[in-house]
Design an enzyme around this catalytic site. Structure first.
Site, PDB file in Angstrom:
ATOM      1  N   TYR A  60       0.639  -1.239   0.100  1.00 15.58           N
ATOM      2  CA  TYR A  60      -0.085   0.148   0.092  1.00 15.58           C
ATOM      3  C   TYR A  60       0.767   1.412  -0.013  1.00 15.58           C
ATOM      4  CZ  TYR A  60      -3.656  -3.148   1.846  1.00 15.58           C
ATOM      5  OH  TYR A  60      -4.579  -4.264   2.193  1.00 15.58           O
ATOM      6  N   HIS A 114       0.911 -11.134   2.097  1.00 14.79           N
ATOM      7  CA  HIS A 114       0.011 -10.325   1.433  1.00 14.79           C
ATOM      8  C   HIS A 114      -0.433 -11.126   0.090  1.00 14.79           C
ATOM      9  CE1 HIS A 114      -1.602  -6.022   0.421  1.00 14.79           C
ATOM     10  NE2 HIS A 114      -2.676  -6.880   0.557  1.00 14.79           N
TER      11      HIS A 114
END
Length: 139
Positions: A60, A114
């Site tokens: 992110y 992730h």
């Protein structure tokens, strides 16, 4: 673990800026040149209204802003539950050290993988994660 978390992810990722770190393959480089939007004010507001679980990730590119909000909150580290994620953008060791540095903490409460495809690039990822826990970097 708190049931509801404030996420700092997908909506804010994607501005271009080179990142320092170990050399990356071409496939990794596509993600490595991004930085997320400054989410400091959003995280501060989330903490102010009672969120204690903050979720971020290497991918992110918001960890430095989450760290700023945590510092500005004045809360003790023990009052927050922090999740971040290994995204396969760099080696696991570099990733956790970089995440902790950006967050400004000595450990995170939850460290996730992730995207499982990153395990192909880093076959020792799981054993690295076990070492991070032994070293107190992850609870």
């Amino acid at each position: 673990m708190p049931v509801i978390a404030f996420g700092t992810g997908s909506k804010w990722k994607g501005q271009v800026r080179p990142e320092r770190g170990p050399p990356l393959s071409n496939s990794q480089q596509a993600n490595a040149d991004c930085i997320g939007q400054d989410v400091t004010a959003y995280v501060e507001q989330a903490i102010d209204v009672g969120f204690s679980h903050i979720d971020t990730a290497q991918y992110y590119r918001t960890e430095e802003y989450v760290g700023a909000a945590i510092r500005e909150s004045g809360l003790a580290r023990s009052e927050l539950y922090i999740t971040t994620k290994f995204s396969g953008i760099s080696t696991p060791k570099y990733a956790i050290e970089n995440s902790l540095d950006k967050l400004g903490v000595e450990s995170v409460d939850l460290y996730l993988i992730h995207n499982p495809s990153s395990l192909i690039l880093f076959p020792n990822t799981w054993s690295d994660f076990e070492k991070f826990r032994e070293q107190g970097l992850v609870k």
